[in-house]
Design a protein around this motif. Structure first.
Motif, short mmCIF file in Angstrom:
data_model
loop_
_atom_site.label_atom_id
_atom_site.label_comp_id
_atom_site.label_asym_id
_atom_site.label_seq_id
_atom_site.Cartn_x
_atom_site.Cartn_y
_atom_site.Cartn_z
N PRO A 181 1.10 -14.68 -10.73
CA PRO A 181 1.77 -13.99 -11.17
C PRO A 181 1.91 -12.32 -10.80
N ASP A 182 2.59 -11.27 -10.94
CA ASP A 182 2.11 -9.96 -10.78
C ASP A 182 1.07 -9.37 -10.51
N HIS A 183 0.86 -9.64 -11.59
CA HIS A 183 -0.64 -8.62 -12.53
C HIS A 183 -1.59 -9.37 -12.15
N ALA A 184 -1.71 -10.99 -11.91
CA ALA A 184 -2.53 -11.42 -11.66
C ALA A 184 -2.95 -10.73 -9.99
N PHE A 185 -1.91 -11.14 -9.15
CA PHE A 185 -2.02 -10.50 -7.43
C PHE A 185 -2.41 -9.27 -7.57
N ARG A 186 -2.09 -8.30 -8.62
CA ARG A 186 -2.40 -7.18 -8.31
C ARG A 186 -3.71 -6.93 -8.38
N ALA A 187 -4.28 -6.88 -9.45
CA ALA A 187 -5.87 -7.04 -10.04
C ALA A 187 -6.65 -7.86 -8.75
N GLY A 188 -6.65 -8.30 -8.35
CA GLY A 188 -7.28 -9.40 -7.45
C GLY A 188 -6.94 -8.85 -5.66
N ARG A 189 -5.77 -8.48 -5.52
CA ARG A 189 -5.86 -7.87 -4.20
C ARG A 189 -6.18 -6.60 -4.50
N ALA A 190 -6.53 -5.94 -5.51
CA ALA A 190 -7.20 -3.96 -5.74
C ALA A 190 -8.24 -4.41 -5.14
N ASP A 191 -8.86 -5.64 -5.45
CA ASP A 191 -10.46 -5.81 -5.65
C ASP A 191 -10.85 -5.98 -4.62
N VAL A 192 -10.49 -6.70 -4.42
CA VAL A 192 -10.08 -6.88 -2.11
C VAL A 192 -10.62 -5.05 -1.58
N ARG A 217 -8.08 2.99 7.10
CA ARG A 217 -8.02 3.54 5.56
C ARG A 217 -6.60 4.20 4.68
N ARG A 218 -6.05 5.20 5.75
CA ARG A 218 -5.10 5.13 5.53
C ARG A 218 -4.00 4.16 4.63
N ASN A 219 -3.80 3.32 5.00
CA ASN A 219 -3.14 1.74 5.02
C ASN A 219 -4.05 1.36 3.47
N LEU A 220 -5.10 1.19 3.69
CA LEU A 220 -5.54 0.56 2.49
C LEU A 220 -5.30 1.22 1.37
N THR A 221 -5.80 2.94 1.46
CA THR A 221 -5.74 3.43 0.25
C THR A 221 -4.54 3.42 -0.18
N THR A 222 -3.06 3.39 0.88
CA THR A 222 -1.78 3.78 0.22
C THR A 222 -1.69 2.29 -0.42
N GLU A 223 -1.81 1.35 0.08
CA GLU A 223 -1.83 -0.46 -1.20
C GLU A 223 -2.39 -0.15 -2.03
N LEU A 224 -3.77 0.09 -2.34
CA LEU A 224 -4.29 0.42 -3.62
C LEU A 224 -3.13 1.46 -5.12
N GLU A 225 -3.31 2.23 -3.80
CA GLU A 225 -2.24 3.80 -4.84
C GLU A 225 -1.11 2.59 -5.53
N LEU A 226 -0.66 1.97 -4.72
CA LEU A 226 0.69 1.26 -4.87
C LEU A 226 0.22 0.29 -5.75
#
Length: 234
Positions: A181-192, A217-226
């Motif tokens: 589910p979205d919430h679980a993916f977002r949490a796991g991906r954010a940790d990575v 680093r720019r791309n990772l930071t942008t994805e993490l913010e999203l």
């Protein structure tokens, strides 16, 4: 002859690339026991793994990209045998990929440990390939581990794409984890992403630092913010 639906257009070229790499490090033909399988047998097995239908990012195209980047960075390795070991590790590093499992690197390393001796590769080279495959779990090679630096940089170079390329990569990763589910993916991906951003440098080779570090680093930071913005709306 009918080409299987999942057969990659570069299949035959990849089979030859695998064979050249394997022959560069395996024992001479005269020293191999009777019945040693053809290098093509291993290539076909690996290519079938990379073409598994559940894959969306860890596909044959990813394998090609990593092999090509190892070639680009090969001067950072300590000689031709080291380059061959890194190339073999690239072939095996995601050979086992089940998104719901957390042991893919370990299982891929064990596959290399089984297949390479049977193919005629020495214990020393086999151990080095397995070691390199395991490094892709953390992408954090020790200082001076030039082979590890090359493989990890080659694997992470996707992070330095254009915003459009990175968005396509991130979407493919999400597709591989569609069972979450979205919430679980977002949490796991954010940790990575946080773990990657916490590394002193994402890239350890001079080429990687010069050409890929800033964009990644720019791309990772942008994805993490999203991702964190999405968490806030749950």
């Amino acid at each position: 002859m009918t080409i299987p639906e999942n057969r990659h257009p570069a299949h035959d070229d990849l089979r030859e690339r695998w064979t050249r790499t394997l022959l560069a490090v395996r024992r001479p033909e005269a020293d191999l026991p009777p019945g040693t399988p053809s290098p093509y047998a291993y290539a076909e097995d690996l290519l079938a793994r990379w073409a598994e239908p559940h894959r969306r990012y860890h596909t044959t195209d990813h394998l090609i990209a990593v092999l090509d980047r190892v070639g680009l960075l090969s001067s950072h390795c300590e000689g031709p045998e080291a380059v061959a070991a890194v190339l073999l590790a690239a072939w095996f590093h995601d050979a086992v990929h089940l998104p719901e499992r957390s042991t893919n690197e370990e299982r891929s390393a064990r596959l290399a440990e089984r297949a390479l001796p049977e193919a005629g590769v020495s214990p020393a080279v086999t151990a080095e390939v397995a070691r390199l495959v395991l490094l892709t779990a953390t992408h954090d090679p020790a200082p001076g581990d030039t082979s590890g630096e090359v493989l990890c940089d080659a694997d992470l170079a996707v992070l330095a794409g254009t915003p459009q390329e990175y968005a396509a990569y991130a979407a493919a990763v999400r597709d591989e984890y569609a069972f979450l589910p979205d919430h679980a993916f977002r949490a796991g991906r954010a940790d990575v992403l946080r773990r990657l951003l916490a590394l002193p440098t994402l890239f350890r080779t001079p080429y990687g630092r010069d050409h890929w570090e800033h964009a990644a680093r720019r791309n990772l930071t942008t994805e993490l913010e999203l991702l964190t913005a999405g968490e806030a709306t749950d």
